[in-house]
Design an enzyme around this catalytic site. Structure first.
Site, PDB file in Angstrom:
ATOM      1  N   ALA A 249       0.751  -1.164  -0.068  1.00  0.00           N
ATOM      2  CA  ALA A 249       0.002   0.062   0.058  1.00  0.00           C
ATOM      3  C   ALA A 249       0.994   1.387   0.080  1.00  0.00           C
ATOM      4  O   ALA A 249       1.854   1.413   0.712  1.00  0.00           O
ATOM      5  CB  ALA A 249      -0.827   0.006   1.273  1.00  0.00           C
TER       6      ALA A 249
ATOM      7  N   SER B  74       1.994  -2.498   4.285  1.00  0.00           N
ATOM      8  CA  SER B  74       2.288  -0.689   4.228  1.00  0.00           C
ATOM      9  C   SER B  74       3.655  -0.704   3.629  1.00  0.00           C
ATOM     10  O   SER B  74       4.596  -1.456   3.672  1.00  0.00           O
ATOM     11  CB  SER B  74       2.191  -0.123   5.582  1.00  0.00           C
ATOM     12  OG  SER B  74       3.477  -0.535   6.351  1.00  0.00           O
ATOM     13  N   ASP B  75       3.655   0.502   2.878  1.00  0.00           N
ATOM     14  CA  ASP B  75       5.146   1.058   2.457  1.00  0.00           C
ATOM     15  C   ASP B  75       5.747   1.446   3.809  1.00  0.00           C
ATOM     16  O   ASP B  75       4.879   1.620   4.773  1.00  0.00           O
ATOM     17  CB  ASP B  75       4.826   2.215   1.409  1.00  0.00           C
ATOM     18  CG  ASP B  75       6.361   2.455   0.802  1.00  0.00           C
ATOM     19  OD1 ASP B  75       7.360   1.881   1.445  1.00  0.00           O
ATOM     20  OD2 ASP B  75       6.483   3.068  -0.118  1.00  0.00           O
ATOM     21  N   TRP B  76       7.105   1.355   3.809  1.00  0.00           N
ATOM     22  CA  TRP B  76       7.852   1.473   5.061  1.00  0.00           C
ATOM     23  C   TRP B  76       7.235   2.857   5.635  1.00  0.00           C
ATOM     24  O   TRP B  76       7.425   4.105   5.210  1.00  0.00           O
ATOM     25  CB  TRP B  76       9.155   1.496   4.575  1.00  0.00           C
ATOM     26  CG  TRP B  76       9.891   0.082   5.177  1.00  0.00           C
ATOM     27  CD1 TRP B  76      10.959  -0.341   5.380  1.00  0.00           C
ATOM     28  CD2 TRP B  76       9.241  -0.932   4.457  1.00  0.00           C
ATOM     29  NE1 TRP B  76      11.107  -1.652   5.621  1.00  0.00           N
ATOM     30  CE2 TRP B  76       9.926  -2.277   4.702  1.00  0.00           C
ATOM     31  CE3 TRP B  76       8.115  -1.541   3.841  1.00  0.00           C
ATOM     32  CZ2 TRP B  76       9.793  -3.543   4.648  1.00  0.00           C
ATOM     33  CZ3 TRP B  76       7.892  -2.906   3.506  1.00  0.00           C
ATOM     34  CH2 TRP B  76       8.654  -3.689   3.846  1.00  0.00           C
TER      35      TRP B  76
ATOM     36  N   ALA C 173       4.324   3.839   6.082  1.00  0.00           N
ATOM     37  CA  ALA C 173       3.163   4.361   5.735  1.00  0.00           C
ATOM     38  C   ALA C 173       1.958   4.207   6.577  1.00  0.00           C
ATOM     39  O   ALA C 173       0.791   4.970   6.653  1.00  0.00           O
ATOM     40  CB  ALA C 173       2.803   3.795   4.300  1.00  0.00           C
TER      41      ALA C 173
END
Ligand code: BGC
Length: 850
Positions: free
Chosen positions: A222, A255-257, A259
């Site tokens: 995401a 999640s993106d890091w 995010a």
């Protein structure tokens, strides 16, 4: 995705990556795996389930020995597998960048790349690769343009499908990223991309949809940004409604890091995994939210089930058969050989003028060669940011051509230095890092790939963050040239820089104050500072040391150490450098100038502000071309740059960021041992101001409106008065093709073409479709199918291109936010025939209402 089908002649390379390579009886395996997952889930209490949904550190999930679950490790992606650490002690194969892979227009090649990456992942103990990036090239200014495939959703989806199949053939998971519309970097954590339903479905979601349906990825990532008012880690409508509900995605949404920002918002929004750890909004916070009645435990169960399924697929859950048994993995791949092959297949010959009796390329008889340009010696083989890996060697154009040309025929000149500021110490430096505690006791260390030290979440063996006090980067530097070498630093915290026994700096690093819209790490990385020069002699080693006192007072979400030793070669008079290059070109039979961007131009975390080549490179090419009519320019960039001199030079070859073997592949192609196989996956503008879409900066309220709707890339260019420098799909080879016939039915088109030139060759057959003039808002044409074909001189080849029903559909939105695909009946026109700017063959095709 389009499946070509060879029916005559030398036929196609079968460029669709079809079929899944799962072990034995896949259905039995799936059932057994699901059973094991359910058993494991049933044995977990709330706290352990919540723990499983949060990273334990930057790259991994906790092991839960009680249920036989080992720790799952993730790593970037997409051109190699970096592994947990940012160190030269753990090198990786570096393939060409994603724009290059897409320029091959060959999903089967992408699949082979994926298989190699799975092999690399196994070697490095990685179970999930954080790739591929399938956002679109909406604006040429997008900072991570090099890391995505194309401006076209069909091509992006097809290459992404091949890549994902390849990685998963090897039993390694992927996270297709960044879901969705992370098409630029400016304010990427907070920007709200406002996209109307049709472009959202027909463009930005389309590659994800194709990959989910055709390749069955085990993970999706995401994005940081919001879409239409809701951040993607909490976007229930897109995550639950579309990705899982409509498309049937059964993998993990990570999640993106950094995010994930809300416990309740995330779990209700369909987010399974909050990365990185240990400080996350899941874990303990999630268990507490369930106990407080804010979150239904069934949501935690569903997310934990998906994470356990991923772990089972990659072989980490005892009792669950992995998706690919070790014995069923593909045969080993020769990494350097594949890197070289992909590079050759990706290079795009943009221009090739006749000089004498024949086009200047290939250089059948190069004679003496003047090789010019900083990028010829210090090749930029990859784009910056999380996509960075550290190969154990790099073949520069200078290395590649020197090895391929007869001794004594090559002369090198720098010509122009594109670096406008100091960069991380590189060529000539051999560096180690040593970590110490406050008493000066050595805790551990490692070999560094260059002047940048990056320990994020994972420190070298033996180094505990609590006792860590200083890190010293130290070693030797052997200058390539004599003169006043420039040195500097970047980082926050104490920095003491010593070169050849002289202390150049002892103080605190500079940084810009934290900005709430910026990446959480932006301030921490610090600003570059130059601290002085030291006169050094070429070839004579000197000692260098940079001692960094770790700023423990900074409250970062992960344990991190980052600082850099910066270096610049002695500054030379730019006029003198150009004059030297011009003289070399004037006295040579052929001049090859390599121009390119730098890591200050193309990297993750920021967008570009213009498309110019940095430094004096444009002047250099103009002056060299005036001195030698056989001037070949090689462009070393991951994304479009303006080439104002393009009509003055004999040939222009786009080499992208070509990966570790780039220089060898370049020699193969320039000298005609291989044909440049690439076609542009994205339109190259003559000047930025011509581009139909370029804005990447949100308005003051954080909104970036995708006002152009469907008119992105060639869809937009086709209705502009200004033409591009080189259109989407453009690319020359070393032979010629004549398109002889095009015919079509409702479900497929047949194209016959003949190699009319003197050499065997490969062509990318591109089929476009134009809509009837029926008042429905649609672009003038769009790509419907493509395939690679090969043929010997004088022979013809026929290819059948399946036409997907989607080719003739538009998204029909309902007022309640839902919608459906709707076939627009009528008589369409199919077009094909290279070069891409003129598509001489046409055929009508009547489509019935569907
Ligand atoms: C990037 C991702 C990457 C992640 C981990 C993020 O900043 O956007 O693409 O996978 O970091 O390195």
């Amino acid at each position: 995705m389009m499946l070509p089908d060879a029916t005559e002649g030398d036929a196609t390379d079968g460029n669709a990556a079809d079929g899944d390579a799962t072990s034995g009886n896949a259905a039995d395996g799936d059932a057994a795996r699901e059973q094991a997952v359910e058993a494991a889930l049933g044995a977990l209490g709330l706290d352990d389930k919540a723990r499983l949904l949060a990273g334990q550190d930057l790259w991994s999930l906790p092991a839960l020995p009680a249920i036989g679950l080992a720790s799952l490790v993730m790593s970037d992606g997409p051109i190699g597998v970096r592994g947990r650490r940012w160190t030269a002690d753990d090198p990786s194969i570096a393939l060409p960048s994603p724009t290059a892979l897409a320029a091959s227009w060959d999903p089967e090649l992408a699949r082979r790349a994926g298989r190699l990456l799975a092999q690399e992942a196994h070697r490095k103990g990685v179970h999930v690769l954080l790739a591929p990036t399938v956002n679109l090239h909406r604006s040429p200014l997008g900072g991570r343009h090099f890391e995505a495939y194309s401006e076209d959703p069909l091509l992006t989806g097809a290459i992404g499908t091949g890549y994902v199949r390849g990685v998963q053939d090897g039993g390694v998971g992927v996270t297709v990223k960044h879901f969705t519309a992370n098409d630029a970097e400016t304010e990427r954590f907070t920007v709200d991309n406002r996209i109307a339903p049709r472009p959202l479905r027909e463009l930005y979601l389309a590659p994800f949809e194709a990959i989910v349906k055709d390749a069955g990825p085990w993970g999706v990532m995401a994005a940081y940004n919001s879409v239409n008012g809701t951040t993607m880690t909490e976007n229930t409508a897109l995550n639950e409604g579309v990705l899982r509900g409509e498309w049937g995605f059964d993998g993990v949404l990570v999640s993106d890091w950094l995010a994930a920002r809300s416990t309740v918002g995330g779990i209700r929004g369909g987010l399974d995994l909050a990365m990185p750890g240990p400080l996350t909004v899941y874990g303990e916070a999630l268990a507490a939210a369930v106990r407080a009645g804010e979150v239904d435990e069934s949501l935690v169960d569903a997310a934990a089930r998906r994470v356990l399924r991923l772990a089972a697929r990659v072989g980490l859950l005892a009792g669950a058969p992995p998706a690919v048994a070790a014995a069923d993995r593909p045969a080993p791949v020769d990494g350097p050989a594949l890197a070289r092959e992909i590079a050759r297949r990706s290079f795009v010959l943009l221009r090739n003028e006749v000089r004498g009796a024949a086009p200047v390329l290939p250089l059948d008889a190069p004679g003496t060669v003047a090789l010019i340009g900083a990028a010829a010696r210090d090749a930029r083989i990859l784009g910056g940011g999380s996509a960075q890996v550290f190969p154990d060697h790099v073949v520069s154009p200078l290395d590649g051509l020197r090895a391929a040309l007869p001794a004594g025929t090559l002369r090198y000149a720098l010509g122009a230095d594109p670096g406008e500021e100091l960069g991380a110490a590189g060529a000539g430096f051999a560096l180690r890092a040593t970590a110490r505690d406050a008493a000066g006791r050595e805790l551990g260390g490692e070999r560094l790939p260059g002047g940048q030290l990056q320990w994020l979440g994972d420190l070298p063996d033996g180094v505990g963050f609590d006792e860590l006090h200083t890190v010293e980067t130290h070693g030797t530097f052997v200058p390539r040239v004599g003169g006043e070498h420039r040195f500097g630093t970047r980082g926050v915290g104490g920095l003491r820089l010593t070169v050849a026994g002289r202390v150049l700096f002892d103080g605190a690093g500079r940084f810009s104050p934290p900005d709430e819209k910026a990446d959480p790490f932006e301030a921490f990385f610090g600003l570059p500072s130059e601290h002085g020069t030291v006169r050094l002699a070429a070839g004579e080693p000197v000692e260098v040391s940079l001692v960094h006192t770790v700023p423990k007072e900074l409250q970062l979400p992960i344990q991190a150490v980052s600082f850099a030793l910066l270096h610049g070669e002695p500054e030379r008079d730019p006029e003198e450098l150009i004059a030297e290059a011009v003289e070399a070109a004037r006295t040579a039979d052929t001049a090859i100038v390599v121009v390119g961007t730098t890591d200050r131009v193309e990297s993750e975390g920021f967008d570009r502000t213009d498309l110019r080549l940095p430094g004096r490179q444009d002047d250099l090419v103009t002056r060299v071309a005036a001195a030698n009519p056989r001037t070949v320019v090689v462009v070393n960039s991951g994304a479009p740059v303006e080439l104002p001199w393009r009509d003055e030079v004999a040939a222009v070859l786009l080499a992208w960021f070509p990966g570790q073997e780039g220089g060898a592949a370049l020699a193969d192609v320039l000298l005609g041992r291989a044909e440049p196989g690439g076609r542009l996956p994205t339109t190259w503008p003559a000047v930025l101001s011509d581009a139909p879409v370029s804005a990447v900066s949100p308005s003051a309220d954080g909104v970036l409106a995708y006002d152009e709707g469907l008119f992105v890339g060639y869809r937009g260019w086709d209705r502009c008065s200004a033409g591009p420098a080189y259109p989407f799909g453009h690319g020359l080879g070393y032979t010629q093709w004549e398109y002889e016939e095009l015919s079509a039915t409702a479900t497929s088109a047949v194209v016959r073409l003949r190699n009319t030139g003197p050499r065997p060759g490969r062509e990318v057959v591109q089929l476009y479709v134009s809509p009837p003039d029926d008042g429905v808002a649609r672009p003038p044409r769009w790509l419907a199918a493509f395939a690679s074909v090969e043929a010997a001189p004088g022979t013809s080849v026929q290819v059948t291109l399946p036409l997907s029903p989607r080719t003739f559909q538009v998204w029909n939105p309902y007022p309640n936010g839902a919608g459906e695909w709707h076939t627009i009946p009528g008589t369409y026109t199919l077009h094909t025939g290279g070069p891409a700017a003129s598509l001489p063959l046409g055929a009508p095709l009547t489509v019935a209402a569907g």
